[in-house]
Design a protein around this motif. Sequence first.
Motif, PDB file in Angstrom:
ATOM      1  N   LEU A  22       0.866  -1.174   0.000  1.00 10.74           N
ATOM      2  CA  LEU A  22       0.000   0.000   0.000  1.00 10.74           C
ATOM      3  C   LEU A  22       0.900   1.219   0.000  1.00 10.74           C
ATOM      4  O   LEU A  22       1.814   1.317   0.813  1.00 10.74           O
ATOM      5  N   SER A  23       0.628   2.156  -0.884  1.00  9.62           N
ATOM      6  CA  SER A  23       1.398   3.398  -0.872  1.00  9.62           C
ATOM      7  C   SER A  23       0.999   4.231   0.337  1.00  9.62           C
ATOM      8  O   SER A  23       0.004   3.945   1.011  1.00  9.62           O
ATOM      9  N   ALA A  24       1.757   5.288   0.585  1.00 10.50           N
ATOM     10  CA  ALA A  24       1.485   6.161   1.725  1.00 10.50           C
ATOM     11  C   ALA A  24       0.161   6.901   1.592  1.00 10.50           C
ATOM     12  O   ALA A  24      -0.370   7.410   2.573  1.00 10.50           O
ATOM     13  N   THR A  25      -0.399   6.964   0.405  1.00 12.77           N
ATOM     14  CA  THR A  25      -1.673   7.659   0.201  1.00 12.77           C
ATOM     15  C   THR A  25      -2.844   6.695   0.078  1.00 12.77           C
ATOM     16  O   THR A  25      -3.971   7.123  -0.109  1.00 12.77           O
ATOM     17  N   ALA A  26      -2.589   5.388   0.191  1.00 13.64           N
ATOM     18  CA  ALA A  26      -3.637   4.381  -0.013  1.00 13.64           C
ATOM     19  C   ALA A  26      -4.430   4.117   1.258  1.00 13.64           C
ATOM     20  O   ALA A  26      -3.945   4.320   2.370  1.00 13.64           O
ATOM     21  N   SER A  27      -5.649   3.631   1.066  1.00 13.51           N
ATOM     22  CA  SER A  27      -6.461   3.181   2.196  1.00 13.51           C
ATOM     23  C   SER A  27      -7.236   1.930   1.816  1.00 13.51           C
ATOM     24  O   SER A  27      -7.689   1.788   0.678  1.00 13.51           O
ATOM     25  N   VAL A  28      -7.369   1.033   2.792  1.00 14.50           N
ATOM     26  CA  VAL A  28      -8.163  -0.187   2.639  1.00 14.50           C
ATOM     27  C   VAL A  28      -9.069  -0.264   3.854  1.00 14.50           C
ATOM     28  O   VAL A  28      -8.612  -0.100   4.989  1.00 14.50           O
ATOM     29  N   SER A  29     -10.356  -0.506   3.621  1.00 19.04           N
ATOM     30  CA  SER A  29     -11.291  -0.561   4.750  1.00 19.04           C
ATOM     31  C   SER A  29     -12.434  -1.526   4.476  1.00 19.04           C
ATOM     32  O   SER A  29     -12.741  -1.864   3.327  1.00 19.04           O
ATOM     33  N   ASN A  30     -13.042  -1.988   5.562  1.00 18.29           N
ATOM     34  CA  ASN A  30     -14.302  -2.745   5.525  1.00 18.29           C
ATOM     35  C   ASN A  30     -14.236  -3.995   4.660  1.00 18.29           C
ATOM     36  O   ASN A  30     -15.157  -4.281   3.887  1.00 18.29           O
ATOM     37  N   ILE A  31     -13.144  -4.785   4.819  1.00 17.74           N
ATOM     38  CA  ILE A  31     -13.010  -6.023   4.054  1.00 17.74           C
ATOM     39  C   ILE A  31     -12.605  -7.159   4.986  1.00 17.74           C
ATOM     40  O   ILE A  31     -11.803  -6.964   5.899  1.00 17.74           O
ATOM     41  N   GLY A  32     -13.186  -8.325   4.762  1.00 18.60           N
ATOM     42  CA  GLY A  32     -12.815  -9.513   5.523  1.00 18.60           C
ATOM     43  C   GLY A  32     -12.236 -10.562   4.605  1.00 18.60           C
ATOM     44  O   GLY A  32     -12.769 -10.807   3.516  1.00 18.60           O
ATOM     45  N   LEU A  33     -11.141 -11.161   5.015  1.00 18.28           N
ATOM     46  CA  LEU A  33     -10.547 -12.279   4.279  1.00 18.28           C
ATOM     47  C   LEU A  33     -10.704 -13.523   5.125  1.00 18.28           C
ATOM     48  O   LEU A  33     -10.233 -13.566   6.267  1.00 18.28           O
ATOM     49  N   GLU A  34     -11.368 -14.546   4.589  1.00 11.66           N
ATOM     50  CA  GLU A  34     -11.625 -15.759   5.345  1.00 11.66           C
ATOM     51  C   GLU A  34     -10.919 -16.947   4.706  1.00 11.66           C
ATOM     52  O   GLU A  34     -10.969 -17.120   3.485  1.00 11.66           O
ATOM     53  N   ASP A  35     -10.264 -17.733   5.553  1.00 12.61           N
ATOM     54  CA  ASP A  35      -9.548 -18.936   5.127  1.00 12.61           C
ATOM     55  C   ASP A  35      -8.492 -18.656   4.063  1.00 12.61           C
ATOM     56  O   ASP A  35      -8.383 -19.374   3.070  1.00 12.61           O
ATOM     57  N   VAL A  36      -7.711 -17.603   4.284  1.00 14.29           N
ATOM     58  CA  VAL A  36      -6.604 -17.321   3.371  1.00 14.29           C
ATOM     59  C   VAL A  36      -5.504 -18.358   3.587  1.00 14.29           C
ATOM     60  O   VAL A  36      -5.440 -19.009   4.625  1.00 14.29           O
ATOM     61  N   GLU A  37      -4.629 -18.495   2.619  1.00 14.40           N
ATOM     62  CA  GLU A  37      -3.414 -19.286   2.762  1.00 14.40           C
ATOM     63  C   GLU A  37      -2.326 -18.559   1.994  1.00 14.40           C
ATOM     64  O   GLU A  37      -2.283 -18.595   0.764  1.00 14.40           O
ATOM     65  N   ILE A  38      -1.482 -17.853   2.746  1.00 16.20           N
ATOM     66  CA  ILE A  38      -0.446 -17.020   2.152  1.00 16.20           C
ATOM     67  C   ILE A  38       0.906 -17.598   2.551  1.00 16.20           C
ATOM     68  O   ILE A  38       1.150 -17.877   3.722  1.00 16.20           O
ATOM     69  N   SER A  39       1.803 -17.769   1.582  1.00 14.56           N
ATOM     70  CA  SER A  39       3.103 -18.354   1.854  1.00 14.56           C
ATOM     71  C   SER A  39       4.170 -17.640   1.038  1.00 14.56           C
ATOM     72  O   SER A  39       4.060 -17.554  -0.190  1.00 14.56           O
ATOM     73  N   GLY A  40       5.189 -17.110   1.743  1.00 19.25           N
ATOM     74  CA  GLY A  40       6.246 -16.393   1.051  1.00 19.25           C
ATOM     75  C   GLY A  40       7.510 -16.332   1.871  1.00 19.25           C
ATOM     76  O   GLY A  40       7.756 -17.182   2.725  1.00 19.25           O
ATOM     77  N   SER A  41       8.291 -15.276   1.658  1.00 20.47           N
ATOM     78  CA  SER A  41       9.560 -15.132   2.347  1.00 20.47           C
ATOM     79  C   SER A  41       9.573 -13.916   3.274  1.00 20.47           C
ATOM     80  O   SER A  41       9.716 -14.043   4.474  1.00 20.47           O
ATOM     81  N   TYR A  42       9.403 -12.711   2.734  1.00 17.93           N
ATOM     82  CA  TYR A  42       9.506 -11.493   3.543  1.00 17.93           C
ATOM     83  C   TYR A  42       8.338 -10.554   3.264  1.00 17.93           C
ATOM     84  O   TYR A  42       7.750 -10.559   2.195  1.00 17.93           O
ATOM     85  N   GLU A  43       7.998  -9.761   4.291  1.00 18.07           N
ATOM     86  CA  GLU A  43       6.862  -8.836   4.239  1.00 18.07           C
ATOM     87  C   GLU A  43       5.615  -9.543   3.705  1.00 18.07           C
ATOM     88  O   GLU A  43       5.104  -9.245   2.637  1.00 18.07           O
TER      89      GLU A  43
END
Length: 188
Positions: A29-50
């Motif tokens: 997200l950039s410094a001017t971005a916004s995210v609101s009112n969202i739900g993530l259910e049963d995600v599966e995220i796999s990576g290395s950093y951040e």
Amino acid sequence: FTGAFDGNGHTISNLTITGKGYLGLFGQLSATASVSNIGLEDVEISGSYEVGGLVGDNDYDGRSWGSIANSYSTGPVRGDYEVGGLVGWNLGQLVHCYSTGAIIGSGWDVGGLVGTNQASIAKCHSSGLVSGDFSVGGLVGGNEDGSVAASYSIAVVSGTTSGVGGLVCFIWGGSITESFSSGSVNGY
């Protein structure tokens, strides 16, 4: 992402992302971005950093902060370092957010909600299981000049070293106010 995203209370289910860095529904997200009112259910995220369920990197540019509000993520998030259930590296503002699930890191700064916090977390919570190697916290792995207010963790936290905390593992400046942890903590 540089815009404003309002999920209007909707949920996204069964999101799966695999890669290296800056992983989440929004990688950065950039410094001017916004995210609101969202739900993530049963995600599966796999990576290395951040790596985070919702955002990999929430940014700051010296004038403004990326913001995340009224949002949540459930499900497993895995990575090496700067791994969080909601956000991997927070340089912005989080308010009224939560995460639950198995948050597993093999390196440092692993948190139930945020891996590394360098800005603001308020009225947020985490639960589930958080495990990692070093700088592992139920809510935040490493708090570097950031603030945590009116937040809590009931996560079960474990680490392979002594760098383990119920709410926050390490605090390098910043503040924690009106917050608590009630989950079990196990370090070696």
